[in-house]
Design a protein around this motif. Structure first.
Motif, PDB file in Angstrom:
ATOM      1  N   LEU A 150       0.794  -1.362   0.050  1.00 14.62           N
ATOM      2  CA  LEU A 150       0.175  -0.293  -0.080  1.00 14.62           C
ATOM      3  C   LEU A 150       0.827   1.262  -0.136  1.00 14.62           C
ATOM      4  CD1 LEU A 150      -2.752  -1.123   2.488  1.00 14.62           C
ATOM      5  CD2 LEU A 150      -3.209  -0.563   0.157  1.00 14.62           C
ATOM      6  N   LEU A 151       1.948   1.379   0.696  1.00 13.64           N
ATOM      7  CA  LEU A 151       2.837   2.410   0.666  1.00 13.64           C
ATOM      8  C   LEU A 151       3.509   2.450  -0.438  1.00 13.64           C
ATOM      9  CD1 LEU A 151       4.151   1.751   4.443  1.00 13.64           C
ATOM     10  CD2 LEU A 151       3.003   3.828   3.608  1.00 13.64           C
ATOM     11  N   ASP A 152       3.727   1.440  -1.023  1.00 10.89           N
ATOM     12  CA  ASP A 152       4.636   1.427  -2.536  1.00 10.89           C
ATOM     13  C   ASP A 152       3.637   2.155  -3.523  1.00 10.89           C
ATOM     14  OD1 ASP A 152       7.179   0.722  -1.960  1.00 10.89           O
ATOM     15  OD2 ASP A 152       6.709  -1.466  -2.248  1.00 10.89           O
ATOM     16  N   ALA A 153       2.328   1.806  -3.111  1.00  7.18           N
ATOM     17  CA  ALA A 153       1.316   2.555  -4.250  1.00  7.18           C
ATOM     18  C   ALA A 153       0.918   3.933  -3.988  1.00  7.18           C
ATOM     19  CB  ALA A 153       0.160   1.481  -4.261  1.00  7.18           C
ATOM     20  N   GLY A 154       1.412   4.525  -2.832  1.00  8.70           N
ATOM     21  CA  GLY A 154       1.092   5.877  -2.478  1.00  8.70           C
ATOM     22  C   GLY A 154       0.159   6.132  -1.453  1.00  8.70           C
ATOM     23  N   ALA A 155      -0.308   5.120  -0.776  1.00 16.71           N
ATOM     24  CA  ALA A 155      -1.427   5.087   0.303  1.00 16.71           C
ATOM     25  C   ALA A 155      -0.556   5.811   1.630  1.00 16.71           C
ATOM     26  CB  ALA A 155      -1.981   4.058   0.588  1.00 16.71           C
ATOM     27  N   SER A 156      -1.234   6.287   2.637  1.00 13.66           N
ATOM     28  CA  SER A 156      -0.854   6.416   3.946  1.00 13.66           C
ATOM     29  C   SER A 156      -1.537   5.074   4.815  1.00 13.66           C
ATOM     30  CB  SER A 156      -1.097   7.820   4.510  1.00 13.66           C
ATOM     31  OG  SER A 156      -0.447   8.646   3.601  1.00 13.66           O
ATOM     32  N   VAL A 157      -0.653   4.712   5.701  1.00 13.81           N
ATOM     33  CA  VAL A 157      -1.139   3.499   6.406  1.00 13.81           C
ATOM     34  C   VAL A 157      -1.007   3.874   7.941  1.00 13.81           C
ATOM     35  CG1 VAL A 157      -0.926   0.974   6.556  1.00 13.81           C
ATOM     36  CG2 VAL A 157      -0.620   2.122   4.360  1.00 13.81           C
ATOM     37  N   MET A 158      -2.242   3.814   8.567  1.00 11.66           N
ATOM     38  CA  MET A 158      -1.745   3.728  10.144  1.00 11.66           C
ATOM     39  C   MET A 158      -1.973   2.102  10.622  1.00 11.66           C
ATOM     40  SD  MET A 158      -4.598   4.727  12.956  1.00 11.66           S
ATOM     41  CE  MET A 158      -3.956   6.602  13.333  1.00 11.66           C
ATOM     42  N   VAL A 159      -0.577   1.714  11.096  1.00 16.01           N
ATOM     43  CA  VAL A 159      -0.362   0.398  11.370  1.00 16.01           C
ATOM     44  C   VAL A 159      -0.951   0.052  12.811  1.00 16.01           C
ATOM     45  CG1 VAL A 159       1.428  -0.104   9.777  1.00 16.01           C
ATOM     46  CG2 VAL A 159       2.013   0.841  12.091  1.00 16.01           C
ATOM     47  N   ALA A 160      -1.768  -0.883  13.254  1.00 12.55           N
ATOM     48  CA  ALA A 160      -2.632  -1.313  14.304  1.00 12.55           C
ATOM     49  C   ALA A 160      -2.142  -2.617  14.629  1.00 12.55           C
ATOM     50  CB  ALA A 160      -3.909  -1.062  14.183  1.00 12.55           C
ATOM     51  N   ALA A 161      -1.628  -3.049  15.931  1.00 12.06           N
ATOM     52  CA  ALA A 161      -1.160  -4.128  16.378  1.00 12.06           C
ATOM     53  C   ALA A 161      -1.734  -4.214  17.978  1.00 12.06           C
ATOM     54  CB  ALA A 161       0.124  -4.508  16.052  1.00 12.06           C
ATOM     55  N   ARG A 162      -1.719  -5.395  18.275  1.00 13.83           N
ATOM     56  CA  ARG A 162      -1.857  -5.588  19.674  1.00 13.83           C
ATOM     57  C   ARG A 162      -1.293  -4.955  20.740  1.00 13.83           C
ATOM     58  NH1 ARG A 162      -3.556 -11.601  21.692  1.00 13.83           N
ATOM     59  NH2 ARG A 162      -5.009 -11.164  19.986  1.00 13.83           N
ATOM     60  N   THR A 163       0.182  -4.778  20.379  1.00 16.61           N
ATOM     61  CA  THR A 163       1.154  -4.293  21.508  1.00 16.61           C
ATOM     62  C   THR A 163       1.553  -2.991  20.831  1.00 16.61           C
ATOM     63  OG1 THR A 163       3.040  -5.472  20.685  1.00 16.61           O
ATOM     64  CG2 THR A 163       1.731  -6.637  21.965  1.00 16.61           C
ATOM     65  N   GLY A 184      10.667   5.811   3.143  1.00 21.59           N
ATOM     66  CA  GLY A 184      10.742   7.488   2.995  1.00 21.59           C
ATOM     67  C   GLY A 184       9.490   8.365   3.592  1.00 21.59           C
ATOM     68  N   ARG A 185       8.732   7.753   4.324  1.00 20.46           N
ATOM     69  CA  ARG A 185       7.852   8.235   4.793  1.00 20.46           C
ATOM     70  C   ARG A 185       7.706   8.885   6.256  1.00 20.46           C
ATOM     71  NH1 ARG A 185       2.915   7.161   2.100  1.00 20.46           N
ATOM     72  NH2 ARG A 185       3.300   6.274   0.088  1.00 20.46           N
ATOM     73  N   SER A 186       6.583   9.913   6.498  1.00 20.87           N
ATOM     74  CA  SER A 186       6.861  10.741   7.719  1.00 20.87           C
ATOM     75  C   SER A 186       5.812  10.075   8.655  1.00 20.87           C
ATOM     76  CB  SER A 186       6.021  12.086   7.235  1.00 20.87           C
ATOM     77  OG  SER A 186       4.853  12.100   7.063  1.00 20.87           O
ATOM     78  N   ALA A 187       5.858  10.536   9.986  1.00 17.08           N
ATOM     79  CA  ALA A 187       4.982   9.801  11.078  1.00 17.08           C
ATOM     80  C   ALA A 187       3.621   9.968  10.533  1.00 17.08           C
ATOM     81  CB  ALA A 187       5.483  10.638  12.427  1.00 17.08           C
ATOM     82  N   ASP A 188       3.174  10.943  10.024  1.00 13.56           N
ATOM     83  CA  ASP A 188       1.815  11.257   9.721  1.00 13.56           C
ATOM     84  C   ASP A 188       1.336  10.473   8.640  1.00 13.56           C
ATOM     85  OD1 ASP A 188      -0.886  12.735   9.486  1.00 13.56           O
ATOM     86  OD2 ASP A 188      -0.281  13.050   7.291  1.00 13.56           O
TER      87      ASP A 188
END
Length: 274
Positions: free
Chosen positions: A25-38, A54-58
């Motif tokens: 998804l990031l390679d294709a240009g999306a922004s991604v909020m990654v969610a996990a249990r910990t 090469g992406r920012s925290a946002d």
């Protein structure tokens, strides 16, 4: 929706399919909020993805949430809404394999909680926000076992049949709205999800397995072409069609699977967990 327009909340991001999906998804240009249990797992993955792409925290924020807890689900939904999420990809899940008599009731309940109830509750929490977006998508990563009941997967299939039914009902409930609903049904996939017993079962029954990268690529295609439902692999796609039309006609096709399930203790001798 084009990937570059997507701000994706991805659950199960540290899993085999989740990690690959985040990268694709990031390679294709999306922004991604990654969610996990910990928090540690989510933060570590987010840091790796930012550095690699090469992406920012946002563009790659992270969130920790135990989806078994309603308060955590509500908190995750608030964080995702505040970030401007317009796509929810639910890839979190739990495995279950073996004869029904070998399953413990508490473990059965946990699988149904993770694979069915948690996605329903998170959808409920985030849907008001998604309805306010110009365009939004709900994409559920289920399984081909959400359309075919297989010996050894009674509990898992029940959870995925339920998830597919939920996605189908939501697709019809939200028809004409700004929210598009999709269900992706991978076949068996090469990830840490599989125990030694699953590996032995697949080998004995000739079950083909896809890579997590193959599933992630299919997920990206679904996001962009907005197809409502897609199953991966052949003959699995054909079996889904036949099972939908005449399920009793396929019962005999799975005798080998039933025999293999009974013979698993012998097949597992000398094996270790992957």
């Amino acid at each position: 929706m084009k990937a570059r327009q997507a701000r994706v909340l991805l659950t199960g991001a540290t899993g085999g399919i989740g990690r690959e999906a985040a990268s694709v998804l990031l390679d294709a240009g999306a922004s991604v909020m990654v969610a996990a249990r910990t928090a540690q797992g989510a933060a570590t993955l987010a840091g790796e993805l930012r550095a690699r792409h090469g992406r920012s925290a946002d563009q790659v924020p992270w969130a920790a949430a135990d989806l078994r807890e309603s308060a955590a689900v509500e908190r995750l939904a608030r964080e995702a809404a505040g970030w401007g999420c317009n796509v929810l990809v639910q890839a979190a899940g739990a495995p279950a394999f073996g004869p029904l008599q070998a399953q413990e009731p508490d473990a059965m309940a946990a699988v149904l909680q993770a694979n069915l109830l948690a996605p329903m509750v998170l959808t409920h929490a985030l849907l008001p926000h998604l309805r306010r977006q110009q365009r939004a998508q709900l994409l559920y990563v289920g399984s081909v076992l959400g359309a075919i009941g297989l010996p050894g997967y009674s509990v898992y299939a029940a959870s995925k049949f339920g998830l597919r039914g939920f996605a189908e009902a939501m697709r019809r409930e939200l028809a004409g709205s700004r929210v598009h609903v999709q269900y992706l049904g991978p076949r068996s996939t090469q990830t840490g999800f599989n125990s030694a017993a699953v590996q032995a079962y697949n080998e004995a029954t000739g079950t083909a397995m896809d890579s997590a990268a193959t599933v992630a690529a299919a997920l990206l295609r679904m996001l962009e072409d907005e197809s409502p439902e897609r199953f991966l692999g052949f003959p699995e796609r054909l079996a889904v069609r036949l099972n939908g039309l005449a399920p009793l006609a396929l019962d005999g096709s799975f005798r080998l699977h039933s025999r293999t399930l009974a013979a698993l203790p012998t097949l597992l001798q000398g094996r270790t967990e992957p």
